[in-house]
Motif scaffolding. Structure first.
Motif, PDB file in Angstrom:
ATOM      1  N   GLY A 205      28.435  -2.107  16.279  1.00  0.00           N
ATOM      2  CA  GLY A 205      27.466  -1.424  17.118  1.00  0.00           C
ATOM      3  C   GLY A 205      27.856   0.037  17.250  1.00  0.00           C
ATOM      4  N   TYR A 206      26.909   0.942  17.058  1.00  0.00           N
ATOM      5  CA  TYR A 206      27.209   2.384  17.111  1.00  0.00           C
ATOM      6  C   TYR A 206      26.235   3.042  18.082  1.00  0.00           C
ATOM      7  CZ  TYR A 206      28.431   7.114  15.630  1.00  0.00           C
ATOM      8  OH  TYR A 206      28.881   8.421  15.619  1.00  0.00           O
ATOM      9  N   ASP A 207      26.774   3.753  19.069  1.00  0.00           N
ATOM     10  CA  ASP A 207      25.951   4.599  19.915  1.00  0.00           C
ATOM     11  C   ASP A 207      26.725   5.857  20.272  1.00  0.00           C
ATOM     12  OD1 ASP A 207      27.617   3.990  22.107  1.00  0.00           O
ATOM     13  OD2 ASP A 207      26.302   2.391  22.803  1.00  0.00           O
ATOM     14  N   LEU A 208      26.174   6.662  21.140  1.00  0.00           N
ATOM     15  CA  LEU A 208      26.780   7.949  21.439  1.00  0.00           C
ATOM     16  C   LEU A 208      28.067   7.821  22.235  1.00  0.00           C
ATOM     17  CD1 LEU A 208      23.546   9.975  22.291  1.00  0.00           C
ATOM     18  CD2 LEU A 208      24.678   9.653  20.073  1.00  0.00           C
ATOM     19  N   GLU A 209      28.358   6.634  22.761  1.00  0.00           N
ATOM     20  CA  GLU A 209      29.575   6.424  23.540  1.00  0.00           C
ATOM     21  C   GLU A 209      30.716   5.863  22.706  1.00  0.00           C
ATOM     22  OE1 GLU A 209      28.588   3.962  26.849  1.00  0.00           O
ATOM     23  OE2 GLU A 209      26.931   5.252  27.488  1.00  0.00           O
ATOM     24  N   GLY A 210      30.424   5.390  21.508  1.00  0.00           N
ATOM     25  CA  GLY A 210      31.472   4.821  20.674  1.00  0.00           C
ATOM     26  C   GLY A 210      30.968   3.675  19.833  1.00  0.00           C
ATOM     27  N   THR A 211      31.860   2.766  19.498  1.00  0.00           N
ATOM     28  CA  THR A 211      31.509   1.638  18.645  1.00  0.00           C
ATOM     29  C   THR A 211      31.982   0.335  19.294  1.00  0.00           C
ATOM     30  OG1 THR A 211      33.582   1.970  17.433  1.00  0.00           O
ATOM     31  CG2 THR A 211      31.585   2.925  16.477  1.00  0.00           C
ATOM     32  N   GLN A 274      25.884  10.097  11.110  1.00  0.00           N
ATOM     33  CA  GLN A 274      25.937  10.802   9.827  1.00  0.00           C
ATOM     34  C   GLN A 274      26.750  12.096   9.897  1.00  0.00           C
ATOM     35  OE1 GLN A 274      24.690   8.640   7.627  1.00  0.00           O
ATOM     36  NE2 GLN A 274      24.179   7.592   9.550  1.00  0.00           N
ATOM     37  N   VAL A 275      26.905  12.655  11.101  1.00  0.00           N
ATOM     38  CA  VAL A 275      27.678  13.897  11.231  1.00  0.00           C
ATOM     39  C   VAL A 275      29.016  13.662  11.943  1.00  0.00           C
ATOM     40  CG1 VAL A 275      25.630  15.354  11.193  1.00  0.00           C
ATOM     41  CG2 VAL A 275      26.491  14.511  13.393  1.00  0.00           C
ATOM     42  N   ASP A 276      29.343  12.390  12.171  1.00  0.00           N
ATOM     43  CA  ASP A 276      30.606  12.028  12.815  1.00  0.00           C
ATOM     44  C   ASP A 276      31.707  12.066  11.759  1.00  0.00           C
ATOM     45  OD1 ASP A 276      32.811  10.693  13.865  1.00  0.00           O
ATOM     46  OD2 ASP A 276      31.616   9.174  14.889  1.00  0.00           O
ATOM     47  N   LEU A 278      34.862  11.203  11.740  1.00  0.00           N
ATOM     48  CA  LEU A 278      35.696  10.000  11.649  1.00  0.00           C
ATOM     49  C   LEU A 278      34.920   8.848  11.012  1.00  0.00           C
ATOM     50  CD1 LEU A 278      37.572  10.141  15.063  1.00  0.00           C
ATOM     51  CD2 LEU A 278      38.416  10.784  12.802  1.00  0.00           C
ATOM     52  N   TYR A 279      33.649   8.731  11.372  1.00  0.00           N
ATOM     53  CA  TYR A 279      32.786   7.724  10.738  1.00  0.00           C
ATOM     54  C   TYR A 279      32.698   7.988   9.236  1.00  0.00           C
ATOM     55  CZ  TYR A 279      28.444   5.197   9.624  1.00  0.00           C
ATOM     56  OH  TYR A 279      27.483   4.380   9.048  1.00  0.00           O
ATOM     57  N   ALA A 280      32.572   9.254   8.849  1.00  0.00           N
ATOM     58  CA  ALA A 280      32.443   9.607   7.436  1.00  0.00           C
ATOM     59  C   ALA A 280      33.690   9.246   6.642  1.00  0.00           C
ATOM     60  CB  ALA A 280      32.149  11.100   7.296  1.00  0.00           C
ATOM     61  N   GLN A 281      34.843   9.182   7.303  1.00  0.00           N
ATOM     62  CA  GLN A 281      36.085   8.852   6.605  1.00  0.00           C
ATOM     63  C   GLN A 281      36.292   7.351   6.398  1.00  0.00           C
ATOM     64  OE1 GLN A 281      39.690  10.970   8.019  1.00  0.00           O
ATOM     65  NE2 GLN A 281      38.299  12.251   9.216  1.00  0.00           N
ATOM     66  N   LEU A 282      35.474   6.545   7.029  1.00  0.00           N
ATOM     67  CA  LEU A 282      35.622   5.103   6.851  1.00  0.00           C
ATOM     68  C   LEU A 282      35.406   4.752   5.385  1.00  0.00           C
ATOM     69  CD1 LEU A 282      33.670   3.800   9.977  1.00  0.00           C
ATOM     70  CD2 LEU A 282      36.135   3.647   9.580  1.00  0.00           C
ATOM     71  N   ALA A 289      28.842   1.467   1.249  1.00  0.00           N
ATOM     72  CA  ALA A 289      28.702   0.034   1.546  1.00  0.00           C
ATOM     73  C   ALA A 289      28.352  -0.153   3.017  1.00  0.00           C
ATOM     74  CB  ALA A 289      29.980  -0.708   1.185  1.00  0.00           C
ATOM     75  N   VAL A 290      27.201   0.392   3.390  1.00  0.00           N
ATOM     76  CA  VAL A 290      26.735   0.352   4.769  1.00  0.00           C
ATOM     77  C   VAL A 290      25.252   0.025   4.779  1.00  0.00           C
ATOM     78  CG1 VAL A 290      26.393   1.665   6.905  1.00  0.00           C
ATOM     79  CG2 VAL A 290      28.435   2.063   5.510  1.00  0.00           C
ATOM     80  N   VAL A 291      24.854  -0.887   5.658  1.00  0.00           N
ATOM     81  CA  VAL A 291      23.440  -1.185   5.876  1.00  0.00           C
ATOM     82  C   VAL A 291      23.186  -1.128   7.373  1.00  0.00           C
ATOM     83  CG1 VAL A 291      21.659  -2.971   5.761  1.00  0.00           C
ATOM     84  CG2 VAL A 291      23.121  -2.548   3.793  1.00  0.00           C
ATOM     85  N   ARG A 292      22.051  -0.552   7.760  1.00  0.00           N
ATOM     86  CA  ARG A 292      21.739  -0.354   9.172  1.00  0.00           C
ATOM     87  C   ARG A 292      20.813  -1.430   9.721  1.00  0.00           C
ATOM     88  NH1 ARG A 292      17.853   4.276  11.812  1.00  0.00           N
ATOM     89  NH2 ARG A 292      18.087   3.597  13.983  1.00  0.00           N
ATOM     90  N   GLY A 293      21.083  -1.823  10.971  1.00  0.00           N
ATOM     91  CA  GLY A 293      20.181  -2.643  11.758  1.00  0.00           C
ATOM     92  C   GLY A 293      20.079  -2.063  13.154  1.00  0.00           C
ATOM     93  N   ASP A 294      19.529  -2.837  14.109  1.00  0.00           N
ATOM     94  CA  ASP A 294      19.494  -2.412  15.508  1.00  0.00           C
ATOM     95  C   ASP A 294      19.593  -3.640  16.405  1.00  0.00           C
ATOM     96  OD1 ASP A 294      16.942  -3.584  15.658  1.00  0.00           O
ATOM     97  OD2 ASP A 294      15.909  -1.682  15.338  1.00  0.00           O
ATOM     98  N   LYS A 295      19.487  -3.450  17.708  1.00  0.00           N
ATOM     99  CA  LYS A 295      19.736  -4.534  18.658  1.00  0.00           C
ATOM    100  C   LYS A 295      18.727  -5.669  18.548  1.00  0.00           C
ATOM    101  CE  LYS A 295      17.092  -2.862  22.658  1.00  0.00           C
ATOM    102  NZ  LYS A 295      17.167  -2.540  24.104  1.00  0.00           N
ATOM    103  N   MET A 296      17.581  -5.434  17.926  1.00  0.00           N
ATOM    104  CA  MET A 296      16.592  -6.490  17.789  1.00  0.00           C
ATOM    105  C   MET A 296      17.050  -7.560  16.802  1.00  0.00           C
ATOM    106  SD  MET A 296      14.698  -5.363  20.052  1.00  0.00           S
ATOM    107  CE  MET A 296      13.510  -6.693  20.024  1.00  0.00           C
ATOM    108  N   MET A 297      18.172  -7.353  16.156  1.00  0.00           N
ATOM    109  CA  MET A 297      18.739  -8.333  15.227  1.00  0.00           C
ATOM    110  C   MET A 297      19.972  -9.024  15.814  1.00  0.00           C
ATOM    111  SD  MET A 297      18.287  -5.653  12.113  1.00  0.00           S
ATOM    112  CE  MET A 297      16.758  -4.719  12.153  1.00  0.00           C
ATOM    113  N   HIS A 298      20.305  -8.710  17.065  1.00  0.00           N
ATOM    114  CA  HIS A 298      21.490  -9.305  17.697  1.00  0.00           C
ATOM    115  C   HIS A 298      21.283 -10.763  18.062  1.00  0.00           C
ATOM    116  CE1 HIS A 298      23.547  -5.608  17.687  1.00  0.00           C
ATOM    117  NE2 HIS A 298      23.224  -5.149  18.866  1.00  0.00           N
TER     118      HIS A 298
END
Length: 320
Positions: A205-211, A274-276, A278-282, A289-298
């Motif tokens: 989970g990714y939001d402006l407060e962290g993961t 996309q501009v984080d 530390l995220y970019a270094q993962l 190897a990243v695919v996006r979803g959102d909370k409607m898939m939880h």
């Protein structure tokens, strides 16, 4: 974190609360219900012989099961624009068909409106038990209530699907649905057997407060069903735990993952990722190897589960 489970609340206007009181005690007595008496967690209810309309309250597993079984949906909650949800809903096609058949958006998700439910005149109401419990008296004055649960509570969507199907005479369809899911699960498992066994994966989970990583979410359950190799954070979360990380901990938390399912609800959150730096270094991000979803898939039922399987199939396809 922004990915917490929604807690439904009754619309707080005096008019609605007054209407609920009328429904519960002051309205003329309805004719005695006829049908099958069944036992639920709230006691005995009578299921009508003919189910002509269904209202759901939470809008995830309850709605998913109703749509999958082809029950006549009359009303459901909806996500307001302030949530920022922008990806297509896993249930969007089925909801569009239901709307063509008369289903209506009754209230904002998490803001249960008794008046709107009563006006929809449902034959039955289906919802999470935790949403029903505080307002059971008001709801049961409108229609019989069939509760469902959540993955977080240790109840699978398959169990709830079969339970609702048994009570609504749709057992054959439920068995077909589960067989279709099992076949798709086996297909994804065979197609990506090597990567599933060797590439550590994390649902993030990714939001402006962290993961965060949550072991009880639907995506986590399906990854375990596939036998996917968990990253260290995913493994530590277990089957029902939740771990949160500050933005500064992102790289350390998910540095061992070779594939990531990232759940970002809004475009603002996705843009921030996309501009984080530390995220970019993962490693998974660097490798694409990243695919996006959102909370409607939880959380959800068979339709959402199939959608998540498609996302996982897409994710492992990026690995070559």
């Amino acid at each position: 974190m922004l990915h917490r489970s929604r807690r439904s609340v009754l619309t707080a206007s005096a008019a609605v609360l007054g209407a609920a009181a009328l429904l519960a005690g002051c309205a003329p007595a309805a004719p005695a219900a006829t049908g099958s008496t069944v036992e639920t967690e709230f006691g005995e209810v009578v299921i009508p012989e003919q189910i002509e309309s269904v209202v759901v309250l939470e809008g995830r597993r309850d709605l998913d099961i109703v749509l999958a079984l082809g029950l006549p949906l009359a009303g459901y909650p909806f996500e307001g624009p302030e949530t920022g949800i922008e990806l297509p809903l896993p249930l969007e096609d089925e909801l569009a068909a239901a709307r063509e058949n008369g289903a209506e958006q009754l209230f904002l998700a998490g803001e249960i409106d008794i008046e709107a439910i009563a006006a929809a005149e449902p034959s039955i109401i289906i919802s999470r038990g935790e949403d029903v419990e505080p307002i059971y008296a008001e709801l049961s004055a409108i229609a019989p209530i069939l509760p469902v649960s959540t993955n977080d509570a240790g109840v699978t969507w398959q169990e709830d699907l079969l339970a609702i199907a048994e009570l609504t005479g749709t057992e054959d369809r439920a068995k077909e649905i589960i067989a279709e899911y099992d076949a798709r699960l086996a297909e994804v498992k065979e197609t990506h057997a090597e990567a599933l066994a060797s590439v550590p994966v994390a649902p993030v989970g990714y939001d402006l407060e962290g993961t965060e990583v949550e072991g009880g979410r639907l995506q986590s359950v399906i990854l375990r069903e596939l036998g996917a190799l968990p990253s260290s954070a995913f493994a530590e979360a277990g089957t029902d735990g939740s771990l949160e990380y500050s933005p500064e901990q992102t790289l350390e938390a998910f540095g061992d993952a070779g594939a990531l399912l990232v759940f970002a609800d809004t475009q603002e959150e996705w843009d921030a990722a996309q501009v984080d730096p530390l995220y970019a270094q993962l490693p998974a991000v660097a490798a694409g190897a990243v695919v996006r979803g959102d909370k409607m898939m939880h959380e959800g039922g068979p339709i959402t589960a199939m959608h998540v399987l498609d996302l996982i199939d897409e994710l492992y396809s990026t690995l070559g």
